[in-house]
Design a protein around this motif. Sequence first.
Motif, short mmCIF file in Angstrom:
data_model
loop_
_atom_site.label_atom_id
_atom_site.label_comp_id
_atom_site.label_asym_id
_atom_site.label_seq_id
_atom_site.Cartn_x
_atom_site.Cartn_y
_atom_site.Cartn_z
N THR A 192 -2.21 2.35 -0.75
CA THR A 192 -1.23 3.54 0.41
C THR A 192 -1.18 2.92 1.83
O THR A 192 -0.18 3.13 2.20
N ARG A 193 -2.30 2.52 2.31
CA ARG A 193 -2.40 1.97 3.57
C ARG A 193 -1.41 0.91 3.98
O ARG A 193 -0.79 0.98 4.77
N PHE A 194 -1.39 -0.01 2.99
CA PHE A 194 -0.39 -1.04 2.93
C PHE A 194 0.88 -0.85 2.82
O PHE A 194 2.13 -1.36 3.46
N LEU A 195 1.22 0.46 2.07
CA LEU A 195 2.51 0.94 1.80
C LEU A 195 3.26 1.37 3.09
O LEU A 195 4.29 1.22 3.29
N LEU A 196 2.44 1.91 3.92
CA LEU A 196 2.72 2.41 5.27
C LEU A 196 2.19 1.42 6.27
O LEU A 196 1.64 1.78 7.35
N THR A 197 3.22 0.35 6.23
CA THR A 197 2.91 -0.69 7.28
C THR A 197 4.74 -0.87 7.67
O THR A 197 5.68 -0.78 6.63
N LYS A 198 4.66 -1.53 8.66
CA LYS A 198 6.38 -2.04 9.10
C LYS A 198 6.72 -3.28 7.92
O LYS A 198 8.05 -3.08 7.87
N GLU A 199 6.14 -3.99 7.28
CA GLU A 199 6.36 -5.02 6.49
C GLU A 199 6.69 -4.49 5.11
O GLU A 199 7.35 -5.08 4.39
N SER A 200 6.06 -3.23 4.82
CA SER A 200 6.62 -2.79 3.54
C SER A 200 7.93 -2.58 3.35
O SER A 200 8.52 -1.93 4.60
N CYS A 327 1.00 -5.41 9.53
CA CYS A 327 -0.09 -5.74 8.69
C CYS A 327 -1.16 -6.54 9.70
O CYS A 327 -2.47 -6.38 9.37
N ALA A 328 -0.76 -7.29 10.55
CA ALA A 328 -1.51 -7.96 11.50
C ALA A 328 -2.48 -6.85 12.34
O ALA A 328 -3.61 -7.05 12.58
N GLU A 329 -1.86 -5.93 12.93
CA GLU A 329 -2.50 -4.73 13.52
C GLU A 329 -3.34 -4.15 12.80
O GLU A 329 -4.39 -3.49 13.13
N LEU A 330 -3.01 -3.81 11.51
CA LEU A 330 -4.00 -2.96 10.72
C LEU A 330 -5.10 -3.48 10.36
O LEU A 330 -6.34 -3.15 10.34
N ILE A 331 -5.04 -5.11 9.86
CA ILE A 331 -6.11 -5.67 9.42
C ILE A 331 -7.18 -5.96 10.70
O ILE A 331 -8.17 -5.94 10.60
#
Length: 350
Positions: A192-200, A327-331
């Motif tokens: 879910t966290r990756f679903l809610l990223t800009k690249e999703s 994804c970069a900001e998230l990780i």
Amino acid sequence: MDTALTRLAGVRHPVVQTGMGWVAGPRLVAATAEAGGLGILASATMTYDQLAAAITETRGRTHAPFGVNLRADATDAGDRIELIIRERVRVASFALAPKPDMIRRLKDAGVLVIPSVGAPRHAEKVAAWGADAVIVQGGEAGGHTGSVATTLLLPAVLDAVDIPVIAAGGFFDGRGLAAALAYGAAGIAMGTRFLLTKESTVPDAVKQAYLDRGLTDTVVTTRVDGRPHRVLRTEVVNQLERAGPARGLLRAVRNAARFRTLTGLSWPAMLSEGLAMRRGNDLSWAQVIMAANTPMLLRSGLVDGRTDAGILASGQAVGLLTDLPTCAELITGIVDQAAEILTRLGGLPQ
């Protein structure tokens, strides 16, 4: 951050983006890989040719390692395994336990095998067959899920096997990564966290529908395909819950026809997959027919943006998410926060 997962997969950070159907395509997977995590392509909703094209596109976007999620009971699973080997994909993940000969074939070719498990006995089985690591998914996770919370299931699996264990279900920030590492896990996996990223590639309106939800706005239902499925609570789900068995089966048959048209599968191929699913999961024929609901209902929501007609798989962590980072900001944020916590508590794990 050095862990058994980063050393095994050759990635910089112990963060995995799961193989979410209709969501985990080349753009998201490559962005995760470029940011130092392990991105996994979702092939269950792709034809063989679409998977081959997705692998090529992902490799064109990144030189970092990535993985492909496979259905062990797919009629062309053997062909897809050969494709992964031929394309030198780093990781093969499985939502259902792969057969021993599948694991052996992949490992002999140098591909890492990382199945997802929902119980200690499942972890013990695939470990005995040669799996390199496992993803253990607690009940907080979205999609098909179990009833045991990650905080109990994770230590149970860690006690059961001596291969790297990746924790999934309820993770969304550095506090979760720090906690998982403290338990003894080698990293975390998030959907879910990756679903809610800009690249999703999920439509913006659908992303906003997720961000508007709270901690109690998911529900586990068996009316999508006969198995426990955690999704956002919507009017579509309410209608499914109210519908009788006959109406649900009729909807499933219609969706099976739509899925066949979309994927180009023949009716005999779909029947063969249904037989494999029935044997492998101890399902009734009614449940097998209901399983046809899943791909099309998810596609309506996650691809077509039909929040009024589709199903939106979601983990409980959705109630704590308020932004759409890259994804970069998230990780980077997750790893930095976890490192700060572990340093404050007494040092990074060696």
